[in-house]
Motif scaffolding. Structure first.
Motif, PDB file in Angstrom:
ATOM      1  N   ASN A  57      23.572  77.416  59.717  1.00 21.77           N
ATOM      2  CA  ASN A  57      22.338  76.908  59.104  1.00 21.77           C
ATOM      3  C   ASN A  57      21.704  78.144  58.496  1.00 21.77           C
ATOM      4  N   GLU A  58      21.784  78.193  57.235  1.00 18.77           N
ATOM      5  CA  GLU A  58      21.156  79.578  56.497  1.00 18.77           C
ATOM      6  C   GLU A  58      19.408  79.634  56.705  1.00 18.77           C
ATOM      7  N   GLU A  59      18.996  78.608  56.748  1.00 11.44           N
ATOM      8  CA  GLU A  59      17.522  78.554  56.991  1.00 11.44           C
ATOM      9  C   GLU A  59      17.343  79.355  58.188  1.00 11.44           C
ATOM     10  N   SER A  60      18.055  78.818  59.326  1.00 15.20           N
ATOM     11  CA  SER A  60      17.845  79.470  60.766  1.00 15.20           C
ATOM     12  C   SER A  60      18.027  80.848  60.473  1.00 15.20           C
ATOM     13  N   VAL A  61      18.929  81.373  59.810  1.00 16.52           N
ATOM     14  CA  VAL A  61      19.454  82.722  59.875  1.00 16.52           C
ATOM     15  C   VAL A  61      18.201  83.631  59.117  1.00 16.52           C
ATOM     16  N   ALA A  62      17.835  82.942  58.203  1.00 11.73           N
ATOM     17  CA  ALA A  62      16.506  83.646  57.371  1.00 11.73           C
ATOM     18  C   ALA A  62      15.454  83.812  58.429  1.00 11.73           C
ATOM     19  N   ARG A  63      15.076  82.767  59.016  1.00  9.54           N
ATOM     20  CA  ARG A  63      13.933  82.630  59.797  1.00  9.54           C
ATOM     21  C   ARG A  63      13.982  83.927  60.761  1.00  9.54           C
ATOM     22  N   GLN A  76      25.156  84.539  68.534  1.00 12.85           N
ATOM     23  CA  GLN A  76      25.770  83.484  67.624  1.00 12.85           C
ATOM     24  C   GLN A  76      25.296  82.127  67.794  1.00 12.85           C
ATOM     25  N   GLY A  77      24.825  81.597  66.858  1.00 13.15           N
ATOM     26  CA  GLY A  77      23.795  80.290  66.838  1.00 13.15           C
ATOM     27  C   GLY A  77      22.525  80.525  66.989  1.00 13.15           C
ATOM     28  N   LEU A  78      21.637  79.985  66.049  1.00 11.85           N
ATOM     29  CA  LEU A  78      20.205  80.184  66.137  1.00 11.85           C
ATOM     30  C   LEU A  78      19.457  79.082  66.285  1.00 11.85           C
ATOM     31  N   GLY A  79      19.652  78.084  67.330  1.00 12.68           N
ATOM     32  CA  GLY A  79      18.865  76.925  67.531  1.00 12.68           C
ATOM     33  C   GLY A  79      17.617  77.420  68.251  1.00 12.68           C
ATOM     34  N   ALA A  80      16.782  76.294  68.614  1.00  9.63           N
ATOM     35  CA  ALA A  80      15.421  76.587  69.437  1.00  9.63           C
ATOM     36  C   ALA A  80      15.772  77.528  70.541  1.00  9.63           C
ATOM     37  N   VAL A  81      16.579  77.385  71.415  1.00  8.73           N
ATOM     38  CA  VAL A  81      16.737  78.326  72.614  1.00  8.73           C
ATOM     39  C   VAL A  81      17.073  79.736  72.054  1.00  8.73           C
ATOM     40  N   ALA A  82      17.931  79.949  71.262  1.00  9.69           N
ATOM     41  CA  ALA A  82      18.242  81.348  70.717  1.00  9.69           C
ATOM     42  C   ALA A  82      17.220  82.081  69.687  1.00  9.69           C
ATOM     43  N   TYR A  83      16.227  81.172  69.137  1.00 10.39           N
ATOM     44  CA  TYR A  83      15.330  81.638  68.724  1.00 10.39           C
ATOM     45  C   TYR A  83      14.183  82.483  69.542  1.00 10.39           C
ATOM     46  N   THR A 103      19.823  91.494  61.484  1.00 11.19           N
ATOM     47  CA  THR A 103      20.836  91.650  60.494  1.00 11.19           C
ATOM     48  C   THR A 103      21.531  90.144  60.366  1.00 11.19           C
ATOM     49  N   ALA A 104      21.895  89.674  59.354  1.00 12.17           N
ATOM     50  CA  ALA A 104      22.638  88.493  59.251  1.00 12.17           C
ATOM     51  C   ALA A 104      24.098  88.874  58.989  1.00 12.17           C
ATOM     52  N   VAL A 105      24.908  88.114  59.816  1.00 10.93           N
ATOM     53  CA  VAL A 105      26.357  88.497  59.379  1.00 10.93           C
ATOM     54  C   VAL A 105      27.067  86.878  59.346  1.00 10.93           C
ATOM     55  N   GLY A 106      28.207  87.237  58.973  1.00  8.71           N
ATOM     56  CA  GLY A 106      29.058  85.727  58.595  1.00  8.71           C
ATOM     57  C   GLY A 106      29.672  85.177  59.715  1.00  8.71           C
ATOM     58  N   ILE A 107      29.686  84.032  59.970  1.00 11.15           N
ATOM     59  CA  ILE A 107      30.204  83.060  61.099  1.00 11.15           C
ATOM     60  C   ILE A 107      31.441  83.564  61.652  1.00 11.15           C
ATOM     61  N   ASP A 108      32.415  84.185  61.184  1.00 14.79           N
ATOM     62  CA  ASP A 108      33.578  84.771  61.886  1.00 14.79           C
ATOM     63  C   ASP A 108      33.488  86.457  62.026  1.00 14.79           C
ATOM     64  N   GLU A 109      32.634  86.902  61.233  1.00 17.00           N
ATOM     65  CA  GLU A 109      32.394  88.197  61.426  1.00 17.00           C
ATOM     66  C   GLU A 109      31.794  88.841  62.818  1.00 17.00           C
ATOM     67  N   ILE A 110      30.810  87.701  63.275  1.00 14.57           N
ATOM     68  CA  ILE A 110      30.191  87.991  64.699  1.00 14.57           C
ATOM     69  C   ILE A 110      31.097  88.552  65.609  1.00 14.57           C
ATOM     70  N   TYR A 111      32.385  88.209  65.496  1.00 15.12           N
ATOM     71  CA  TYR A 111      33.426  88.524  66.888  1.00 15.12           C
ATOM     72  C   TYR A 111      33.922  90.082  66.413  1.00 15.12           C
ATOM     73  N   ASP A 112      33.513  90.694  65.369  1.00 13.68           N
ATOM     74  CA  ASP A 112      34.253  91.956  65.071  1.00 13.68           C
ATOM     75  C   ASP A 112      33.261  92.969  65.317  1.00 13.68           C
ATOM     76  N   LEU A 113      31.947  92.801  65.441  1.00  9.84           N
ATOM     77  CA  LEU A 113      30.672  93.669  65.600  1.00  9.84           C
ATOM     78  C   LEU A 113      31.057  94.899  66.698  1.00  9.84           C
ATOM     79  N   ASP A 114      30.672  96.033  66.587  1.00 10.06           N
ATOM     80  CA  ASP A 114      30.732  96.966  67.570  1.00 10.06           C
ATOM     81  C   ASP A 114      29.339  96.790  68.270  1.00 10.06           C
ATOM     82  N   VAL A 115      29.182  96.031  69.173  1.00 16.07           N
ATOM     83  CA  VAL A 115      27.873  95.775  69.762  1.00 16.07           C
ATOM     84  C   VAL A 115      27.982  95.974  71.206  1.00 16.07           C
ATOM     85  N   ASP A 116      26.664  95.777  72.020  1.00 15.73           N
ATOM     86  CA  ASP A 116      26.829  96.016  73.420  1.00 15.73           C
ATOM     87  C   ASP A 116      27.031  94.821  74.050  1.00 15.73           C
ATOM     88  N   VAL A 117      26.292  93.669  73.629  1.00 20.33           N
ATOM     89  CA  VAL A 117      26.213  92.319  74.180  1.00 20.33           C
ATOM     90  C   VAL A 117      26.789  91.326  73.076  1.00 20.33           C
TER      91      VAL A 117
END
Length: 346
Positions: A202-208, A176-183, A216-230
């Motif tokens: 920022n849609e450009e950050s997501v596309a990058r 969640q969040g794709l600034g310089a560190v997250a990239y 896989t791009a997901v919605g801002i609020d959708e990120i909390y509902d994903l079946d993920v490990d981390v």
């Protein structure tokens, strides 16, 4: 607005309100502690909804820096600063030089550096008015890659403690969040074989990130509902709260954002649910560790900084193990460790 009555005021040594009419500067500097050395922490530029929100943020962040620097075994106290405004419109050399003059007036009790919406170039403009800045171009430079490395190693440490191995091949990570560190974090995770789910305002950050790392791009609020490990929170704080904890399916929370827990009690709720939380100021200390190495008499060494950052893995393993033994949440153990170091010295 009485600062001393703020919930997040914790015997801060100084809270300074700064303004400059010509440049439009409105800033707050908070020095939490100088017991281990001069307070060091970045400057954040953010368009806060209110002055009260800015005060809350700078108080929480500055205390977090005291603990972060202590656990990272750095001879620094904790401080932070915020500049209030829209980064897209307010930035100017006059603004940063005006802020540099404010730093100079503090006489070295606080050193600033880059943070959200502040670049090393902005810090260099502050530097025209003061020497009380760190993370300078030509020295340690951009700390983001080191913060990303520490966060990546922290995720591996959490996976090792939780699952008995640190192989991230096929592991699903929600970033969640794709600034310089997250990239850079996404790059490490992708190279390790992780499957990435990402979001950002920022849609450009997501596309990058999607294009570079097959995320896989997901919605801002959708990120909390994903079946993920981390779940890796890498944006602003307080995303681990009553609402999101009920929705999160991840068994590990490990990211580079500051102040991830909305309230301290949320750390204990996570432990009771069997979710392993990597305390934010421990896992994201890579940047300040890197900055420290520009103060060394022998000169900056990226190799020495990297070796120190790699120690984040071992520190987190220690915290996870103590949490199991003491049967308290990991953030409480991290706070205990920080307070032990502050009390006894490095």
């Amino acid at each position: 607005m009485a600062v001393f009555n703020q919930v997040d005021f914790d015997n801060h040594e100084q809270v300074v309100f700064c303004s400059d009419k010509e440049s439009g500067l409105k800033a707050i500097i908070a020095v939490h502690s100088t017991k281990l050395g001069p307070a060091v922490g970045g400057c954040r530029l953010w368009n806060y909804a209110s002055d009260e929100d800015a005060v809350t943020d700078v108080l929480r962040l500055s205390k977090g820096m005291t603990y972060k620097n202590a656990v990272a075994r750095l001879p620094f106290g904790g401080g932070k600063s915020v500049i209030i405004g829209d980064a897209k419109t307010i930035k100017s050399e006059a603004l940063f030089r005006a802020f540099g003059k404010q730093l100079e007036r503090l006489g070295g009790s606080y050193y600033s550096a880059e943070d959200v919406n502040i670049t090393t170039g902005d810090v260099m403009m502050m530097h025209k008015e003061t020497n009380y800045v760190m993370g300078l171009e030509g020295k340690s430079g951009n700390p983001s890659p080191f913060t990303a490395l520490g966060t990546f190693l922290g995720i591996k440490a959490a996976y090792q403690h939780k699952h008995g191995h640190q192989n991230l091949e096929g592991v699903k990570v929600a970033v969640q969040g794709l600034g310089a560190v997250a990239y850079d974090l996404c790059k490490h995770l992708h190279n390790a074989g992780a499957e990435l789910f990402v979001t950002d305002i920022n849609e450009e950050s997501v596309a990058r990130v999607v294009n570079a790392f097959n995320a896989t791009a997901v919605g801002i609020d959708e990120i909390y509902d994903l079946d993920v490990d981390v779940y890796a929170p890498c944006a602003l704080g307080a995303t681990v709260n009553d609402n999101t904890i009920a929705r999160l399916k991840a068994s590990i929370i490990a990211g580079c954002a500051n102040n991830q827990l909305a309230e301290s009690r949320h750390g204990e709720i996570l432990r009771e649910k069997g979710v392993l939380y990597a305390p934010d100021y421990v896992i994201n200390a890579g940047g300040i560790i890197n900055v420290y190495y520009e103060t060394k008499e022998e000169g900056y060494s990226a190799e020495a900084a990297t070796k120190h950052v790699e120690g984040i893995y071992d520190t987190l393993i220690e915290i996870f193990q103590r949490s199991d033994v003491e049967q308290v949440s990991t953030h409480v153990v991290a706070n205990e460790l920080a307070e032990e170091i502050i009390a006894n010295g490095l």
